[in-house]
Motif scaffolding. Structure first.
Motif, PDB file in Angstrom:
ATOM      1  N   CYS A  18     -36.239 -68.079  28.490  1.00 46.54           N
ATOM      2  CA  CYS A  18     -37.046 -67.700  27.436  1.00 46.54           C
ATOM      3  C   CYS A  18     -37.294 -66.325  27.691  1.00 46.54           C
ATOM      4  O   CYS A  18     -37.797 -65.624  28.324  1.00 46.54           O
ATOM      5  CB  CYS A  18     -38.489 -68.316  27.424  1.00 46.54           C
ATOM      6  SG  CYS A  18     -39.596 -67.798  26.304  1.00 46.54           S
ATOM      7  N   LEU A  19     -36.699 -65.553  26.456  1.00 46.85           N
ATOM      8  CA  LEU A  19     -36.352 -64.177  26.441  1.00 46.85           C
ATOM      9  C   LEU A  19     -36.723 -63.647  25.075  1.00 46.85           C
ATOM     10  O   LEU A  19     -36.831 -64.282  24.159  1.00 46.85           O
ATOM     11  CB  LEU A  19     -35.063 -63.821  26.836  1.00 46.85           C
ATOM     12  CG  LEU A  19     -34.241 -64.192  28.063  1.00 46.85           C
ATOM     13  CD1 LEU A  19     -32.755 -63.625  28.112  1.00 46.85           C
ATOM     14  CD2 LEU A  19     -35.012 -63.866  29.201  1.00 46.85           C
ATOM     15  N   CYS A  20     -37.203 -62.090  24.969  1.00 52.29           N
ATOM     16  CA  CYS A  20     -37.557 -61.473  23.942  1.00 52.29           C
ATOM     17  C   CYS A  20     -36.182 -61.304  23.294  1.00 52.29           C
ATOM     18  O   CYS A  20     -35.004 -61.365  24.019  1.00 52.29           O
ATOM     19  CB  CYS A  20     -38.528 -60.246  24.350  1.00 52.29           C
ATOM     20  SG  CYS A  20     -37.449 -58.997  24.908  1.00 52.29           S
ATOM     21  N   ILE A  63     -38.086 -61.841  31.594  1.00 54.44           N
ATOM     22  CA  ILE A  63     -37.630 -60.608  32.370  1.00 54.44           C
ATOM     23  C   ILE A  63     -38.732 -59.555  32.120  1.00 54.44           C
ATOM     24  O   ILE A  63     -38.795 -58.851  32.874  1.00 54.44           O
ATOM     25  CB  ILE A  63     -36.428 -60.289  31.713  1.00 54.44           C
ATOM     26  CG1 ILE A  63     -35.133 -61.285  31.948  1.00 54.44           C
ATOM     27  CG2 ILE A  63     -35.914 -58.879  32.103  1.00 54.44           C
ATOM     28  CD1 ILE A  63     -33.887 -60.902  31.605  1.00 54.44           C
ATOM     29  N   CYS A  64     -38.975 -59.140  30.932  1.00 52.50           N
ATOM     30  CA  CYS A  64     -39.804 -58.091  30.676  1.00 52.50           C
ATOM     31  C   CYS A  64     -41.428 -58.486  30.500  1.00 52.50           C
ATOM     32  O   CYS A  64     -42.136 -57.602  30.554  1.00 52.50           O
ATOM     33  CB  CYS A  64     -39.412 -57.123  29.654  1.00 52.50           C
ATOM     34  SG  CYS A  64     -39.689 -57.978  27.787  1.00 52.50           S
ATOM     35  N   GLY A  65     -41.580 -59.679  30.420  1.00 50.50           N
ATOM     36  CA  GLY A  65     -43.080 -60.042  30.086  1.00 50.50           C
ATOM     37  C   GLY A  65     -43.534 -59.945  28.782  1.00 50.50           C
ATOM     38  O   GLY A  65     -44.841 -60.186  28.568  1.00 50.50           O
ATOM     39  N   THR A  66     -42.731 -59.226  27.874  1.00 50.04           N
ATOM     40  CA  THR A  66     -43.404 -59.054  26.503  1.00 50.04           C
ATOM     41  C   THR A  66     -43.607 -60.443  25.732  1.00 50.04           C
ATOM     42  O   THR A  66     -42.825 -61.542  25.786  1.00 50.04           O
ATOM     43  CB  THR A  66     -42.305 -58.362  25.849  1.00 50.04           C
ATOM     44  OG1 THR A  66     -42.228 -57.128  26.548  1.00 50.04           O
ATOM     45  CG2 THR A  66     -42.901 -58.056  24.345  1.00 50.04           C
ATOM     46  N   VAL A  67     -44.613 -60.494  24.740  1.00 48.61           N
ATOM     47  CA  VAL A  67     -44.950 -61.681  23.980  1.00 48.61           C
ATOM     48  C   VAL A  67     -44.809 -60.945  22.482  1.00 48.61           C
ATOM     49  O   VAL A  67     -45.822 -60.190  22.151  1.00 48.61           O
ATOM     50  CB  VAL A  67     -46.252 -62.251  24.131  1.00 48.61           C
ATOM     51  CG1 VAL A  67     -46.582 -63.369  22.995  1.00 48.61           C
ATOM     52  CG2 VAL A  67     -46.389 -63.071  25.631  1.00 48.61           C
ATOM     53  N   LEU A  68     -43.707 -61.295  22.036  1.00 43.78           N
ATOM     54  CA  LEU A  68     -43.536 -60.804  20.873  1.00 43.78           C
ATOM     55  C   LEU A  68     -44.433 -61.337  19.556  1.00 43.78           C
ATOM     56  O   LEU A  68     -44.320 -62.555  19.708  1.00 43.78           O
ATOM     57  CB  LEU A  68     -42.249 -60.735  20.098  1.00 43.78           C
ATOM     58  CG  LEU A  68     -41.075 -59.855  21.048  1.00 43.78           C
ATOM     59  CD1 LEU A  68     -39.846 -59.896  20.312  1.00 43.78           C
ATOM     60  CD2 LEU A  68     -41.630 -58.336  20.976  1.00 43.78           C
ATOM     61  N   ARG A  69     -44.859 -60.836  18.368  1.00 41.15           N
ATOM     62  CA  ARG A  69     -45.294 -61.742  17.255  1.00 41.15           C
ATOM     63  C   ARG A  69     -44.721 -61.447  16.016  1.00 41.15           C
ATOM     64  O   ARG A  69     -44.073 -60.305  15.791  1.00 41.15           O
ATOM     65  CB  ARG A  69     -46.857 -61.299  17.025  1.00 41.15           C
ATOM     66  CG  ARG A  69     -47.793 -61.426  18.384  1.00 41.15           C
ATOM     67  CD  ARG A  69     -49.314 -61.702  18.131  1.00 41.15           C
ATOM     68  NE  ARG A  69     -49.550 -62.613  17.259  1.00 41.15           N
ATOM     69  CZ  ARG A  69     -49.785 -63.810  17.521  1.00 41.15           C
ATOM     70  NH1 ARG A  69     -49.714 -64.317  18.832  1.00 41.15           N
ATOM     71  NH2 ARG A  69     -50.355 -64.649  16.600  1.00 41.15           N
TER      72      ARG A  69
END
Length: 409
Positions: free
Chosen positions: A345-347, A309-315
């Motif tokens: 697949c979502l944050c 949805i937002c394109g974020t890749v969290l670490r």
């Protein structure tokens, strides 16, 4: 060969063997092909209905049925499974389901003098009865129970200044063709019995067997709820209504959980409001759905842990972190399947918003906010990651019946 010998526990035994062997081995052992129309859904998992019933018959009688033994076809199998309280789904849109929605759309509701708004008595009564179907309770309800439970509901959510007269929907819902009344000592064509007669004979009322069977399907049930809410209950606080009638599960797409206000907030507090000891513990027992972790890993791998949805890749702990989110929730009341086509697949943030029905994916594949005002964006999709549009449609329907205007499209 009769399917009436099959009991609930026989079906459960067959599903356990299905899971132990795996689908392909189970079907090969008992000489069944994959289901082409009807599938049984239990705790988020899908089962080939004929194969399950054939093996369950073996557990019940010692006679294991093969695919050629079902002279009545898959519909007969589905009917028996539904009689036992199981959910059976089909990819088709049968005419009887469309007829049910059409009848709900054209209820013969009354309008009070000087008030153009339709009476809410029948719609509220139907939603209350649908909540019973969702909980798999008996479809026929005695008048005394209907009166005591629906009466207060009509006061709380009915039109302003409208009288609570539960006897009217109890009797006049018969005109919808979806409702029946049993035990009234008068011909159905005659006028409505007096309340004193209803109190004296305590008749039963509820959905017809056909309508109740259709409403056991989660997709049909949600469509019925959306039809009622959008047609007759536009100005009603639906989240409050759903919680009031025991359908709070329809206010979220997943399993959002909030600590109870009545739970202890920790150890004792000193004069400054600081905790004076460790947080207390309490024993609990919970029943959890077993998810396929391999599927969760697969969707994260396909999307490279990037939120669709937002394109974020969290670490987190120096590693990529994402969450596998079910579009149509597992377990009650949604009974969604645990399959790749039902996963995103979502944050963590977007997962909460998606489950909380704050955002949805429209029919053009754009992510929108249910309250308006937010900029739309396309849902990211890896070509190797199929997403079932029917699951996205189910989620949109949930958003529709919970959102305020503008309506979800």
């Amino acid at each position: 060969m009769g399917l009436g010998d099959i009991r609930y526990e026989d079906i459960i035994a067959a599903t356990e063997e299905f899971r132990d062997l795996g689908r392909d081995s189970f079907l090969e052992r008992y000489h069944f092909g994959r289901a082409t129309s009807y599938e049984m859904v239990l705790d988020g998992l899908r089962y080939d209905s004929k194969a399950i019933v054939g093996v369950a018959h073996g557990y019940a009688t010692g006679d294991f049925l093969s695919s050629r033994d079902f002279s009545g076809g898959a519909a007969t199998v589905a009917r028996r499974l539904r009689e036992l309280g199981f959910v059976v789904e089909t990819g088709e849109t049968p005419r009887d389901r469309m007829a049910l929605l059409e009848r709900l759309l054209h209820l013969k509701v009354s309008r009070g003098p000087g008030n153009p708004a339709p009476s809410r008595h029948q719609p509220l009564s139907l939603l209350w009865a649908i909540s019973r179907e969702a909980d798999e309770r008996p479809r026929m309800i005695p008048w005394s129970q209907f009166r005591d439970e629906v009466g207060p509901l009509l006061i709380e959510f009915g039109l302003p200044n409208a009288k609570a007269t539960p006897e009217y929907p109890f009797w006049h819902l018969r005109g919808s063709g979806l409702w029946e009344v049993q035990g009234v000592p008068t011909e159905p064509a005659k006028k409505m019995p007096k309340v004193s007669s209803l109190d004296a004979h305590n008749p039963l009322a509820g959905f017809t067997e056909e309508a109740a069977g259709l409403l056991r399907d989660p997709v049909t049930r949600l469509d019925a709820m959306a039809t009622i809410c959008e047609t007759y209950l536009e100005d009603v606080d639906r989240q409050a209504l759903f919680e009031r009638i025991g359908m709070a599960g329809y206010t979220t797409a997943g399993s959002l959980w909030s600590p109870s206000e009545h739970e202890g907030s920790g150890a004792g507090l000193d004069e400054y409001g600081r905790a004076t000891g460790p947080a207390p513990r309490r024993d609990t027992t919970r029943s959890l759905i077993v998810r396929d972790e391999a599927l969760a890993r697969k969707v994260k791998e396909l999307e490279s842990d990037r939120c669709q949805i937002c394109g974020t890749v969290l670490r987190y702990l120096n590693r990529p972190y994402s969450q596998a989110a079910h579009i149509r929730g597992l377990g009650r009341p949604h009974h969604g399947p645990d399959e790749l086509q039902n996963l995103l697949c979502l944050c963590a943030n977007c997962h909460v918003l998606f489950d909380g029905l704050e955002i949805y994916v429209d029919s053009d594949g754009l992510v929108r906010g249910t309250r308006g005002g937010s900029e739309s964006r396309p849902l990211r999709r890896d070509p190797r990651h199929p997403v079932d549009e029917a699951h996205l449609g189910y989620h949109r329907s949930l958003c529709t019946i919970n959102a305020r205007k503008p309506a979800v499209v």
